[in-house]
Design a protein around this motif. Structure first.
Motif, PDB file in Angstrom:
ATOM      1  N   ARG A 103       0.827  -1.207   0.000  1.00 38.19           N
ATOM      2  CA  ARG A 103       0.000   0.000   0.000  1.00 38.19           C
ATOM      3  C   ARG A 103       0.867   1.266   0.000  1.00 38.19           C
ATOM      4  O   ARG A 103       0.620   2.199  -0.776  1.00 38.19           O
ATOM      5  CB  ARG A 103      -0.927  -0.002   1.223  1.00 38.19           C
ATOM      6  N   ASP A 104       1.876   1.302   0.867  1.00 36.57           N
ATOM      7  CA  ASP A 104       2.746   2.486   0.921  1.00 36.57           C
ATOM      8  C   ASP A 104       3.509   2.676  -0.388  1.00 36.57           C
ATOM      9  O   ASP A 104       3.741   3.811  -0.822  1.00 36.57           O
ATOM     10  CB  ASP A 104       3.728   2.366   2.085  1.00 36.57           C
ATOM     11  N   ASP A 105       3.884   1.569  -1.039  1.00 37.66           N
ATOM     12  CA  ASP A 105       4.578   1.673  -2.329  1.00 37.66           C
ATOM     13  C   ASP A 105       3.670   2.293  -3.386  1.00 37.66           C
ATOM     14  O   ASP A 105       4.126   3.081  -4.222  1.00 37.66           O
ATOM     15  CB  ASP A 105       5.038   0.291  -2.789  1.00 37.66           C
ATOM     16  N   ILE A 106       2.385   1.909  -3.357  1.00 39.20           N
ATOM     17  CA  ILE A 106       1.436   2.468  -4.324  1.00 39.20           C
ATOM     18  C   ILE A 106       1.319   3.979  -4.156  1.00 39.20           C
ATOM     19  O   ILE A 106       1.332   4.738  -5.134  1.00 39.20           O
ATOM     20  CB  ILE A 106       0.060   1.801  -4.175  1.00 39.20           C
ATOM     21  N   ILE A 107       1.218   4.438  -2.925  1.00 37.05           N
ATOM     22  CA  ILE A 107       1.067   5.867  -2.661  1.00 37.05           C
ATOM     23  C   ILE A 107       2.272   6.645  -3.188  1.00 37.05           C
ATOM     24  O   ILE A 107       2.141   7.783  -3.665  1.00 37.05           O
ATOM     25  CB  ILE A 107       0.895   6.118  -1.145  1.00 37.05           C
TER      26      ILE A 107
END
Length: 425
Positions: free
Chosen positions: A168-172
């Protein structure tokens, strides 16, 4: 006419480009038929936009070139890595088929399309199918005012990759660009594909190449001293070195950047007056010449009326052009053309010449720093595995920037032919 050289070079560039496109190099690869058969041969490399609409293929040098649309074959791939597959998408509200380029193939496959408006990206998963991530920029008008819409691709990624909360953090933090998207899809695949064999596909980018060359040549140069004196076209010698940067634009391998350092020498020339009412004063040695268009007679060494003078300018100039060049290469020939800005530094001139109008203004006859542009057409002949000879035709235009008084707007234009040795092919 001041810009006639640029016009002539532009026309010649257009003619050479049409001829050269027919001889553009084919590269090893294969096509995939609708029945999933693989046919090996040679594919013509073209720009990203053209590659999405048509495929040019031939089985060997002896076979004719075949053209395939996206609805006729399933895809095609170059041996060096680029891979295009036929998919149905929406373009301006209409369903169409296009060849999309694979950036990575796995549990989440990413595709790329270079359209006329912008770069477009697509993500495909087993659950959701093919969904476009990019969207055209829109201006929204309502009662509250006018504003740009917020890109929604991160929300789409969060939804499509929701079965892997760990990224999730990578997507952001992932921008919508090729390398970051490849990295994200690769990480997702490694996390969700733990008990089955998988294949990840990435397109390969060529490394930057620095390619040097040296050259020398001959030209014809014309000087214009604002609204005062003007020269005839005069022979000028030049020599220099160039450095070409290849693969600077991954999606346009035919485009290169070139920078040069060139020195030129202009000696004796003929100067005439452009003004029908005023004489231009130029001092040669100890004699005062009044250059005019009406009469010629001698009164004394301090007053000589003439129609023209023939001074030895002894002008040495250093020029630093930077060109964006478009090149098309076949097996033994390469055609190209380029345009770009240029700085000129006039480093030496004859101290025994004093053109009063300019010397009083600038402290010298010819301004020291000029700005301008260069146009180029060229043809290159291969001479060995790593060498080539190139013939260049250049048009150079430089001028004094920033002076509001047209009487002092110095400019020059040069037609130039160079022979260059390239330490590469």
């Amino acid at each position: 006419m001041k810009y006639s050289g640029f016009l002539a070079l532009t026309m010649l560039s257009f003619i050479l480009t049409i001829e050269a496109h027919a001889q553009e190099r084919f590269r090893k690869g294969y096509i995939i038929t609708r029945s999933n058969d693989t046919i090996f041969g040679y594919l013509q490399y073209r720009g990203s936009k053209t590659s999405s609409q048509i495929c040019h293929f031939r089985r060997s040098d002896d076979h004719p070139v075949q053209k395939f649309n996206p609805h006729e074959i399933s895809g095609y791939r170059f041996e060096e890595g680029k891979y295009f597959i036929s998919r149905k998408i929406t373009d301006h509200g209409e369903p169409v088929e296009r060849f999309l380029e694979f950036l990575i193939k796995g549990k989440a496959s990413v595709y790329f399309l270079e359209s006329g408006d912008a770069s477009r990206y697509f993500l495909e998963t087993e659950r959701d199918g093919l969904i476009e991530l990019s969207e055209p920029e829109k201006i929204i008008h309502n009662d509250s005012g006018t504003y740009y819409n917020i890109p929604k691709y991160k929300g789409k990624l969060l939804y499509m990759l929701a079965d892997c909360p760990g990224i999730r953090d990578d997507i952001i933090q992932t921008p919508l660009r090729p390398k970051p998207m490849i990295k994200l899809a690769n990480k997702y695949h490694d996390l969700v594909c733990t008990d089955e064999a998988c294949t990840v596909f990435e397109r390969r980018y060529k490394k930057l190449k620095l390619q040097p060359s040296v050259y020398a040549g001959y030209g014809m140069k014309k000087l214009k001293f604002g609204s005062g004196l003007i020269s005839e076209y005069t022979p000028v010698m030049n020599a220099g070195a160039a450095l070409q940067i290849q693969n600077l634009f991954p999606n346009s391998e035919n485009i290169t950047l070139e920078t040069c350092l060139q020195i030129s020498r202009l000696n004796q020339t003929t100067l005439k007056s452009q003004n029908h009412n005023i004489s231009e004063i130029i001092i040669l040695g100890n004699k005062w010449y009044y250059v005019n268009n009406r009469e010629a007679y001698y009164v004394s060494d301090n007053y000589i009326k003439v129609f023209s003078v023939n001074p030895d300018l002894k002008l040495t100039s250093i020029q630093t052009p930077v060109l964006i060049k478009y090149n098309i290469k076949s097996s033994r020939l390469q055609y190209g053309f380029g345009l770009g800005p240029m700085f000129t530094f006039n480093v030496t001139e004859n101290k025994d010449i004093d053109y009063k109008l300019f010397a009083d203004r600038f402290g010298r006859n010819i301004p020291g720093t000029l700005f301008g542009g260069i146009g180029n057409v060229n043809i290159t002949f291969r001479t060995g595995p790593k060498s080539s000879i190139q013939f260049n035709c250049n048009y150079l235009l430089d001028f004094l920037a920033g002076d509001v008084n047209k009487a002092y707007r110095f400019s020059s234009q040069t037609f130039q032919a160079n022979l260059r040795y390239n330490f590469y092919w």
